[in-house]
Write a protein that holds these residues in place. Structure first.
Motif, short mmCIF file in Angstrom:
data_model
loop_
_atom_site.label_atom_id
_atom_site.label_comp_id
_atom_site.label_asym_id
_atom_site.label_seq_id
_atom_site.Cartn_x
_atom_site.Cartn_y
_atom_site.Cartn_z
N MET A 147 -24.59 28.66 0.05
CA MET A 147 -24.34 27.48 -0.19
C MET A 147 -22.37 26.68 -0.22
O MET A 147 -22.04 27.64 -0.86
N ALA A 148 -22.27 25.95 0.53
CA ALA A 148 -20.71 25.75 0.44
C ALA A 148 -20.63 24.34 -0.70
O ALA A 148 -20.89 24.19 -0.76
N VAL A 149 -19.48 25.15 -0.30
CA VAL A 149 -18.77 24.52 -1.98
C VAL A 149 -18.07 23.22 -1.14
O VAL A 149 -17.52 23.06 -0.11
N TRP A 150 -18.23 21.99 -1.72
CA TRP A 150 -17.52 20.60 -1.41
C TRP A 150 -15.88 20.42 -2.09
O TRP A 150 -15.78 20.10 -3.51
N THR A 151 -15.38 20.83 -0.76
CA THR A 151 -13.65 20.53 -1.98
C THR A 151 -13.16 19.27 -1.10
O THR A 151 -14.37 18.97 0.57
N PRO A 152 -12.10 18.68 -1.23
CA PRO A 152 -11.56 17.41 -0.67
C PRO A 152 -11.28 17.96 0.99
O PRO A 152 -11.51 17.06 1.76
N ARG A 153 -10.60 19.06 1.69
CA ARG A 153 -10.53 19.63 2.36
C ARG A 153 -11.68 19.36 3.34
O ARG A 153 -11.86 18.89 4.88
N ARG A 154 -13.25 20.02 2.86
CA ARG A 154 -14.17 20.59 3.72
C ARG A 154 -14.57 18.36 3.79
O ARG A 154 -14.95 17.88 5.04
N LEU A 155 -14.87 17.46 3.03
CA LEU A 155 -15.01 16.56 2.71
C LEU A 155 -14.21 15.11 3.82
O LEU A 155 -15.65 14.46 4.58
N ARG A 156 -13.24 15.65 4.15
CA ARG A 156 -12.39 15.08 4.59
C ARG A 156 -12.60 15.42 6.71
O ARG A 156 -12.86 14.67 6.84
N SER A 157 -12.86 16.73 6.18
CA SER A 157 -12.91 17.69 7.51
C SER A 157 -14.98 16.61 8.50
O SER A 157 -14.96 16.81 9.11
N VAL A 158 -15.72 16.65 7.49
CA VAL A 158 -16.82 16.63 7.76
C VAL A 158 -16.89 14.94 8.33
O VAL A 158 -16.82 14.33 9.33
N CYS A 159 -16.03 14.00 7.53
CA CYS A 159 -15.93 13.33 7.48
C CYS A 159 -15.20 12.47 8.68
O CYS A 159 -15.63 11.61 9.69
N PRO A 219 -7.18 1.26 2.42
CA PRO A 219 -7.31 0.58 2.65
C PRO A 219 -7.12 -0.20 0.50
O PRO A 219 -7.01 -1.48 0.60
N PHE A 220 -7.58 0.33 0.17
CA PHE A 220 -7.73 -0.67 -1.17
C PHE A 220 -6.74 0.57 -2.67
O PHE A 220 -5.90 -0.51 -2.97
N LEU A 221 -6.90 1.44 -2.85
CA LEU A 221 -5.26 1.97 -3.15
C LEU A 221 -4.88 3.30 -2.66
O LEU A 221 -5.38 4.27 -1.62
N PRO A 222 -3.73 3.96 -2.74
CA PRO A 222 -3.02 5.30 -2.40
C PRO A 222 -3.92 6.18 -1.97
O PRO A 222 -3.53 7.16 -1.32
N ARG A 223 -4.83 6.91 -3.46
CA ARG A 223 -5.53 7.79 -3.49
C ARG A 223 -6.65 7.78 -2.82
O ARG A 223 -7.32 9.04 -3.20
N LEU A 224 -7.30 7.04 -3.13
CA LEU A 224 -8.64 6.63 -2.07
C LEU A 224 -8.77 6.87 -0.39
O LEU A 224 -8.72 5.83 0.05
N SER A 225 -9.60 7.98 0.10
CA SER A 225 -9.52 7.96 0.95
C SER A 225 -10.82 7.19 1.62
O SER A 225 -11.62 7.22 0.78
N SER A 258 -14.36 8.29 -0.73
CA SER A 258 -13.64 9.42 -1.87
C SER A 258 -12.02 9.24 -2.28
O SER A 258 -11.63 9.13 -1.03
N ASP A 259 -12.53 9.47 -3.24
CA ASP A 259 -10.64 9.75 -3.78
C ASP A 259 -10.55 11.44 -4.18
O ASP A 259 -11.50 12.08 -4.57
N LEU A 260 -10.02 11.32 -3.28
CA LEU A 260 -10.34 13.73 -3.49
C LEU A 260 -9.43 13.67 -3.59
O LEU A 260 -9.44 15.56 -3.44
N ASN A 261 -9.47 13.58 -4.84
CA ASN A 261 -7.73 14.24 -6.12
C ASN A 261 -8.71 13.76 -7.43
O ASN A 261 -8.32 14.62 -8.22
N ALA A 262 -10.18 13.65 -7.44
CA ALA A 262 -10.61 13.27 -8.64
C ALA A 262 -11.03 14.73 -8.58
O ALA A 262 -11.82 15.16 -7.70
N ASP A 263 -11.68 14.64 -9.79
CA ASP A 263 -12.26 15.62 -10.62
C ASP A 263 -12.50 15.61 -11.81
O ASP A 263 -12.33 14.83 -12.63
#
Length: 124
Positions: free
Chosen positions: A1-13, A24-30, A42-47
């Motif tokens: 199983m691969a881990v979902w990282t911000p980089r992987r999530l962005r790449s898939v999308c 369009p909503f917040l600077p941190r909300l992709s 997704s907030d790609l910086n969220a944990d």
């Protein structure tokens, strides 16, 4: 199983034909769009990392009952959107499928000429 990282999530999308990332909503909300319609966010910086996706309402109810990490969309229409906690409790392939399904649902709702333009971009 691969881990979902911000980089992987962005790449898939952004790998979907015609998909673009915007803020369009917040600077941190992709927010991932196809044409002018969002299909994931997704907030790609969220944990912990989460992603919200559009889904079939009946399937969404089933998924929420089956996976505690899938909940009604946070700050979204709860009938049509789910938020997925990417903590590895939801199978990797299912997460990828739900992102693709969200994209497909949005594309299906586009006018025919826009769907044809996307199909031409993807070589279909």
């Amino acid at each position: 199983m691969a881990v979902w990282t911000p980089r992987r999530l962005r790449s898939v999308c952004v790998s979907m034909p015609g998909a673009r990332e915007r803020f369009p909503f917040l600077p941190r909300l992709s927010v991932f769009f196809v044409e002018d319609k969002m299909f994931a966010l997704s907030d790609l910086n969220a944990d912990p990392l989460t992603v919200s996706v559009k889904g079939d309402p009946e399937l969404s109810l089933y998924l929420r009952d089956t996976y505690p990490a899938i909940t009604p969309g946070y700050h979204l229409n709860k009938r049509h959107w789910n938020t997925i906690l990417l903590d590895d409790s939801v199978p990797d392939g299912l997460v990828a499928d739900l992102i693709a399904e969200s994209y497909d649902l949005v594309v299906a709702g586009l006018p025919k000429y826009r769907r044809e333009r996307l199909a031409a971009q993807s070589g279909q």
